[in-house]
Write an enzyme that holds these catalytic residues in place. Structure first.
Site, PDB file in Angstrom:
ATOM      1  N   CYS A 184     -23.700   4.316 -14.126  1.00 38.42           N
ATOM      2  CA  CYS A 184     -23.138   5.322 -14.367  1.00 38.42           C
ATOM      3  C   CYS A 184     -22.953   6.677 -14.302  1.00 38.42           C
ATOM      4  O   CYS A 184     -23.888   6.637 -15.663  1.00 38.42           O
ATOM      5  CB  CYS A 184     -21.511   4.709 -14.927  1.00 38.42           C
ATOM      6  SG  CYS A 184     -20.050   6.431 -14.481  1.00 38.42           S
ATOM      7  N   CYS A 243     -12.072   1.801 -15.150  1.00 36.21           N
ATOM      8  CA  CYS A 243     -11.610   2.853 -14.881  1.00 36.21           C
ATOM      9  C   CYS A 243     -10.434   3.962 -15.054  1.00 36.21           C
ATOM     10  O   CYS A 243     -10.559   4.774 -14.281  1.00 36.21           O
ATOM     11  CB  CYS A 243     -12.691   3.046 -13.690  1.00 36.21           C
ATOM     12  SG  CYS A 243     -13.636   4.382 -13.459  1.00 36.21           S
ATOM     13  N   GLU A 289       0.332  -1.326   0.062  1.00 37.73           N
ATOM     14  CA  GLU A 289       0.078   0.100   0.148  1.00 37.73           C
ATOM     15  C   GLU A 289       0.886   1.058   0.086  1.00 37.73           C
ATOM     16  O   GLU A 289       0.662   2.647  -0.375  1.00 37.73           O
ATOM     17  CB  GLU A 289      -0.847   0.365   1.446  1.00 37.73           C
ATOM     18  CG  GLU A 289      -1.886  -0.499   1.245  1.00 37.73           C
ATOM     19  CD  GLU A 289      -3.445  -0.963   0.027  1.00 37.73           C
ATOM     20  OE1 GLU A 289      -3.149   0.710   0.007  1.00 37.73           O
ATOM     21  OE2 GLU A 289      -3.618  -1.816  -0.721  1.00 37.73           O
ATOM     22  N   CYS A 307     -15.735   1.981 -20.950  1.00 39.94           N
ATOM     23  CA  CYS A 307     -17.073   2.152 -20.033  1.00 39.94           C
ATOM     24  C   CYS A 307     -17.616   0.853 -20.818  1.00 39.94           C
ATOM     25  O   CYS A 307     -19.072   0.494 -19.766  1.00 39.94           O
ATOM     26  CB  CYS A 307     -17.552   3.330 -20.140  1.00 39.94           C
ATOM     27  SG  CYS A 307     -16.473   4.602 -19.069  1.00 39.94           S
ATOM     28  N   CYS A 332     -17.140  -2.135 -18.509  1.00 45.69           N
ATOM     29  CA  CYS A 332     -17.308  -1.459 -17.351  1.00 45.69           C
ATOM     30  C   CYS A 332     -18.847  -2.876 -16.768  1.00 45.69           C
ATOM     31  O   CYS A 332     -19.716  -2.448 -16.948  1.00 45.69           O
ATOM     32  CB  CYS A 332     -17.606  -1.076 -16.022  1.00 45.69           C
ATOM     33  SG  CYS A 332     -18.114  -0.168 -14.818  1.00 45.69           S
TER      34      CYS A 332
END
Length: 343
Positions: free
Chosen positions: A206, A190, A35, A197, A200
């Site tokens: 969206c 994204c 992370e 798109c 997705c």
């Protein structure tokens, strides 16, 4: 489970990344390290750094006990070196106060250097399956587009709204997979530019896709001109092929790293070089530009070959002559390392 999480997890089961090195095993130390490395850096870049780091320092206790130069050398090339220092300081605090482990309590974890709300949530969710939301750059992009939220995500009012939605959408079941899934979606379909798109799972729900706003969301940060600074880097190389390095001070960019001595202009460069060694001539090497987040650094390297060190250098702990092997074990800024490799 809410419909958003259900759809996202169904997509993750078919297309998500399940073979990342920090997922096997997916313990708190490895998740934490990944992370921190992934802040400001893409997965494809991080993977070899992560593998090299955990090979050298496989546990939190190893990181806590390591020499700082070792940590910075392992980090060299990832940039934002304060992340590495915070990482080691947090490990040392864990050894001193938490039995050599990252705490499982959110407040104690988030209080460690370099671990904010999102990183703490990611560690607890992925390593322990606890229900905590995350809000990194990928998640901000997914949520601003999916929900049609305007305003730069870094602004406090916008970020507060995004945290509320991130919390509401995070499920109590399969939290670790959900956390990875929403990051994967933001990093792949994204993406910042040219989002896919049509592939997705939220193509029909969206707001940004419906309203043709994928290029406008997330809203850009207000821009301002980035200044340019000039510096002359001194490469003093002795008869043995060693190069003089100087440890930078605790403030400013590359703080604490070993780098090349610098001067503001040619006259200053000659004066500095003469204070370090006996020199005859200098060769101007090709200039280059290194871009930081807040300014551009225009670098003009000057090579002083066959320099003979003044005896006083040996008494200065911030100066050292290093051959190529010794430099490899030190934390050097990436552009400086590249410059020396090109010699």
């Amino acid at each position: 489970m809410n419909p958003f999480a259900s759809a996202l997890l169904a997509w993750f089961d078919r297309h998500g990344r399940k073979d990342l090195p920090w997922q096997h095993p997916r313990d708190a130390y490895r998740v934490w390290l990944s992370e921190v490395m992934l802040q400001q850096t893409q997965v494809v870049t991080v993977i070899p750094y992560f593998q090299r780091f955990v090979t050298a320092l496989p546990s939190l206790r190893d990181l806590a006990a390591a020499d700082e130069d070792t940590v910075l050398a392992l980090w060299s090339g990832l940039g934002y070196y304060r992340r590495a220092r915070f990482l080691q300081r947090a490990a040392q605090i864990c050894v001193e106060q938490h039995g050599g482990e990252l705490p499982r309590e959110f407040d104690a974890l988030a209080a460690l250097p370099g671990i904010g709300r999102s990183t703490a949530g990611a560690i607890l969710a992925q390593a322990h399956g606890l229900r905590f939301p995350i809000l990194d750059g990928n998640v901000k992009r997914v949520l601003t587009r999916y929900l049609g939220i305007h305003g730069h995500p870094g602004q406090s009012a916008v970020e507060k709204v995004l945290w509320q939605h991130a919390d509401a959408l995070t499920p109590a079941e399969r939290t670790a997979d959900y956390t990875q899934a929403i990051m994967d979606l933001g990093a792949s379909l994204c993406a910042r530019s040219r989002p896919q798109c049509d592939s997705c799972p939220f193509a029909d729900s969206c707001v940004a896709k419906r309203d043709g706003l994928t290029a406008q969301l997330p809203s850009s940060k207000p821009t301002k001109a980035i200044p340019t600074r000039d510096t002359v880097m001194l490469i003093l190389r002795d008869a043995k092929g060693r190069v003089l390095l100087e440890r930078r001070g605790p403030q400013g960019v590359w703080s604490g790293l070993w780098s090349l001595p610098e001067a503001s202009d040619h006259d200053g460069a000659w004066r500095a070089a003469q204070s370090f060694a006996r020199i005859d001539d200098a060769q101007a090497l090709p200039p280059f530009v290194h871009v930081f987040s807040h300014y551009r650094l225009q670098v003009e390297p000057l090579l002083f070959d066959a320099a003979a060190a003044h005896r006083a250098i040996a008494d200065n702990p911030a100066l050292r002559w290093c051959d190529a092997g010794e430099r490899a074990a030190l934390g050097l800024p990436a552009p400086v390392r590249s410059l020396l490799l090109d010699l």
